[in-house]
Write a protein that holds these residues in place. Structure first.
Motif, PDB file in Angstrom:
ATOM      1  N   ASN A   8       0.805  -1.219   0.000  1.00 24.83           N
ATOM      2  CA  ASN A   8       0.000   0.000   0.000  1.00 24.83           C
ATOM      3  C   ASN A   8       0.842   1.275   0.000  1.00 24.83           C
ATOM      4  OD1 ASN A   8       0.087  -1.432   2.773  1.00 24.83           O
ATOM      5  ND2 ASN A   8       0.180   0.750   3.220  1.00 24.83           N
ATOM      6  N   ASP A   9       2.164   1.182  -0.091  1.00 23.66           N
ATOM      7  CA  ASP A   9       3.001   2.385  -0.144  1.00 23.66           C
ATOM      8  C   ASP A   9       2.641   3.220  -1.364  1.00 23.66           C
ATOM      9  OD1 ASP A   9       4.337   1.701   2.152  1.00 23.66           O
ATOM     10  OD2 ASP A   9       6.211   1.144   1.154  1.00 23.66           O
ATOM     11  N   LEU A  10       2.747   4.527  -1.218  1.00 26.90           N
ATOM     12  CA  LEU A  10       2.460   5.431  -2.321  1.00 26.90           C
ATOM     13  C   LEU A  10       3.471   5.241  -3.445  1.00 26.90           C
ATOM     14  CD1 LEU A  10       1.805   8.736  -0.352  1.00 26.90           C
ATOM     15  CD2 LEU A  10       0.134   7.486  -1.688  1.00 26.90           C
ATOM     16  N   VAL A  39       4.389   9.225   6.666  1.00 25.33           N
ATOM     17  CA  VAL A  39       3.161   9.332   7.459  1.00 25.33           C
ATOM     18  C   VAL A  39       1.984   8.799   6.645  1.00 25.33           C
ATOM     19  CG1 VAL A  39       1.537  10.962   8.504  1.00 25.33           C
ATOM     20  CG2 VAL A  39       3.996  11.231   8.902  1.00 25.33           C
ATOM     21  N   LEU A  40       1.891   9.212   5.389  1.00 25.97           N
ATOM     22  CA  LEU A  40       0.809   8.726   4.524  1.00 25.97           C
ATOM     23  C   LEU A  40       0.910   7.222   4.301  1.00 25.97           C
ATOM     24  CD1 LEU A  40       0.664  11.649   1.990  1.00 25.97           C
ATOM     25  CD2 LEU A  40      -1.237  10.850   3.392  1.00 25.97           C
ATOM     26  N   ASN A  41       2.122   6.727   4.089  1.00 30.26           N
ATOM     27  CA  ASN A  41       2.298   5.282   3.921  1.00 30.26           C
ATOM     28  C   ASN A  41       1.799   4.532   5.151  1.00 30.26           C
ATOM     29  OD1 ASN A  41       3.347   5.328   1.324  1.00 30.26           O
ATOM     30  ND2 ASN A  41       5.460   5.447   2.023  1.00 30.26           N
ATOM     31  N   ALA A  42       2.065   5.080   6.335  1.00 34.69           N
ATOM     32  CA  ALA A  42       1.610   4.441   7.574  1.00 34.69           C
ATOM     33  C   ALA A  42       0.084   4.458   7.665  1.00 34.69           C
ATOM     34  CB  ALA A  42       2.225   5.149   8.780  1.00 34.69           C
ATOM     35  N   ILE A  43      -0.532   5.571   7.285  1.00 34.50           N
ATOM     36  CA  ILE A  43      -1.992   5.667   7.321  1.00 34.50           C
ATOM     37  C   ILE A  43      -2.609   4.654   6.352  1.00 34.50           C
ATOM     38  CG2 ILE A  43      -3.967   7.157   6.776  1.00 34.50           C
ATOM     39  CD1 ILE A  43      -2.213   9.532   7.780  1.00 34.50           C
ATOM     40  N   PHE A  44      -2.036   4.551   5.147  1.00 34.08           N
ATOM     41  CA  PHE A  44      -2.551   3.596   4.173  1.00 34.08           C
ATOM     42  C   PHE A  44      -2.290   2.158   4.615  1.00 34.08           C
ATOM     43  CE2 PHE A  44      -2.035   7.222   1.011  1.00 34.08           C
ATOM     44  CZ  PHE A  44      -3.384   7.514   1.006  1.00 34.08           C
ATOM     45  N   TYR A  45      -1.166   1.918   5.291  1.00 35.51           N
ATOM     46  CA  TYR A  45      -0.896   0.584   5.826  1.00 35.51           C
ATOM     47  C   TYR A  45      -1.975   0.201   6.828  1.00 35.51           C
ATOM     48  CZ  TYR A  45       1.286  -3.249   8.342  1.00 35.51           C
ATOM     49  OH  TYR A  45       1.525  -4.465   8.919  1.00 35.51           O
ATOM     50  N   ARG A  46      -2.285   1.127   7.723  1.00 37.16           N
ATOM     51  CA  ARG A  46      -3.305   0.859   8.746  1.00 37.16           C
ATOM     52  C   ARG A  46      -4.654   0.579   8.095  1.00 37.16           C
ATOM     53  NH1 ARG A  46      -7.369   3.441  11.301  1.00 37.16           N
ATOM     54  NH2 ARG A  46      -7.826   2.662  13.381  1.00 37.16           N
ATOM     55  N   ASN A  55      -0.277  -0.512  16.761  1.00 29.77           N
ATOM     56  CA  ASN A  55       0.353  -1.694  16.180  1.00 29.77           C
ATOM     57  C   ASN A  55       1.007  -1.432  14.830  1.00 29.77           C
ATOM     58  OD1 ASN A  55      -0.458  -3.120  18.403  1.00 29.77           O
ATOM     59  ND2 ASN A  55      -2.192  -4.098  17.396  1.00 29.77           N
ATOM     60  N   LEU A  56       1.226  -0.165  14.488  1.00 29.18           N
ATOM     61  CA  LEU A  56       1.933   0.120  13.242  1.00 29.18           C
ATOM     62  C   LEU A  56       3.357  -0.430  13.351  1.00 29.18           C
ATOM     63  CD1 LEU A  56       0.871   3.805  12.487  1.00 29.18           C
ATOM     64  CD2 LEU A  56       0.320   1.783  11.149  1.00 29.18           C
ATOM     65  N   PRO A  57       3.889  -0.982  12.268  1.00 30.08           N
ATOM     66  CA  PRO A  57       5.267  -1.482  12.315  1.00 30.08           C
ATOM     67  C   PRO A  57       6.245  -0.375  12.712  1.00 30.08           C
ATOM     68  CG  PRO A  57       4.176  -2.254  10.331  1.00 30.08           C
ATOM     69  CD  PRO A  57       3.253  -1.263  10.973  1.00 30.08           C
ATOM     70  N   SER A  58       7.337  -0.770  13.327  1.00 25.64           N
ATOM     71  CA  SER A  58       8.289   0.202  13.867  1.00 25.64           C
ATOM     72  C   SER A  58       9.082   0.932  12.784  1.00 25.64           C
ATOM     73  CB  SER A  58       9.254  -0.496  14.826  1.00 25.64           C
ATOM     74  OG  SER A  58       9.975  -1.500  14.133  1.00 25.64           O
ATOM     75  N   PHE A  60       7.760   2.648  10.486  1.00 23.91           N
ATOM     76  CA  PHE A  60       7.019   3.876  10.215  1.00 23.91           C
ATOM     77  C   PHE A  60       7.335   4.880  11.322  1.00 23.91           C
ATOM     78  CE2 PHE A  60       3.907   0.957   8.029  1.00 23.91           C
ATOM     79  CZ  PHE A  60       4.096   1.483   6.761  1.00 23.91           C
ATOM     80  N   PRO A  61       6.975   6.159  11.118  1.00 24.70           N
ATOM     81  CA  PRO A  61       7.104   7.104  12.232  1.00 24.70           C
ATOM     82  C   PRO A  61       6.260   6.626  13.423  1.00 24.70           C
ATOM     83  CG  PRO A  61       6.703   8.280  10.171  1.00 24.70           C
ATOM     84  CD  PRO A  61       6.519   6.814   9.886  1.00 24.70           C
ATOM     85  N   ALA A  62       6.512   7.183  14.587  1.00 26.29           N
ATOM     86  CA  ALA A  62       5.781   6.801  15.801  1.00 26.29           C
ATOM     87  C   ALA A  62       4.276   6.901  15.560  1.00 26.29           C
ATOM     88  CB  ALA A  62       6.186   7.712  16.950  1.00 26.29           C
ATOM     89  N   TRP A  63       3.533   5.951  16.105  1.00 26.48           N
ATOM     90  CA  TRP A  63       2.087   5.912  15.861  1.00 26.48           C
ATOM     91  C   TRP A  63       1.417   7.193  16.319  1.00 26.48           C
ATOM     92  CZ3 TRP A  63      -1.766   6.445  19.400  1.00 26.48           C
ATOM     93  CH2 TRP A  63      -1.448   6.266  20.743  1.00 26.48           C
ATOM     94  N   GLN A  64       1.907   7.810  17.400  1.00 25.93           N
ATOM     95  CA  GLN A  64       1.300   9.053  17.892  1.00 25.93           C
ATOM     96  C   GLN A  64       1.450  10.176  16.860  1.00 25.93           C
ATOM     97  OE1 GLN A  64       3.611   7.210  19.490  1.00 25.93           O
ATOM     98  NE2 GLN A  64       3.236   7.105  21.686  1.00 25.93           N
ATOM     99  N   THR A  65       2.591  10.188  16.189  1.00 22.07           N
ATOM    100  CA  THR A  65       2.839  11.187  15.150  1.00 22.07           C
ATOM    101  C   THR A  65       1.905  10.963  13.970  1.00 22.07           C
ATOM    102  OG1 THR A  65       5.157  11.329  15.808  1.00 22.07           O
ATOM    103  CG2 THR A  65       4.600  12.140  13.610  1.00 22.07           C
TER     104      THR A  65
END
Length: 121
Positions: A8-10, A39-46, A55-58, A60-65
């Motif tokens: 799902n990466d851009l 950040v967008l890649n992490a959102i799309f991964y989720r 539970n986002l993989p490490s 990616f940036p910190a889940w809080q970010t």
């Protein structure tokens, strides 16, 4: 970030379409330390995997970010703009016009008049 590839990466084409919509660096204050593309890649991964924010993989940036940017972008209406830009890109890629020429409204979602209204006697 470490080199990795998720389905799902851009793509570069998608990133070029979205990047102009994102806010630029603030003129004052602390500089941004994360890549908005990551950040967008992490959102799309989720979204693709249905995981919890925590539970986002490490890699990616910190889940809080990531969550903070997502909430901000939703509140600013930016998330809707990103969605529209990507939908338009998919439509053009499929050989269709960027904007749909037809819309369908479900009659169940249209409010009807009051049932059994007052009679005019």
């Amino acid at each position: 970030m470490s080199p990795r590839n998720y389905d799902n990466d851009l793509s570069n084409e998608e990133w070029q379409r979205i990047a102009p919509l994102l806010p630029s660096q603030k003129p004052v204050g602390k500089l941004r330390e994360v890549s908005l593309r990551e950040v967008l890649n992490a959102i799309f991964y989720r979204a693709a995997n249905g995981t919890k924010w925590r539970n986002l993989p490490s890699d990616f940036p910190a889940w809080q970010t990531v969550y903070g940017y997502y909430r901000l972008w939703v509140r600013l209406g930016l998330w809707e703009q990103i969605n529209q830009a990507l939908v338009q890109q998919v439509r053009v890629h499929e050989g269709r016009q960027a904007q749909p020429s037809l819309a369908i409204i479900d009659s169940q979602s249209v409010k009807l008049g009051q049932k059994g209204g007052k009679s005019r006697a």
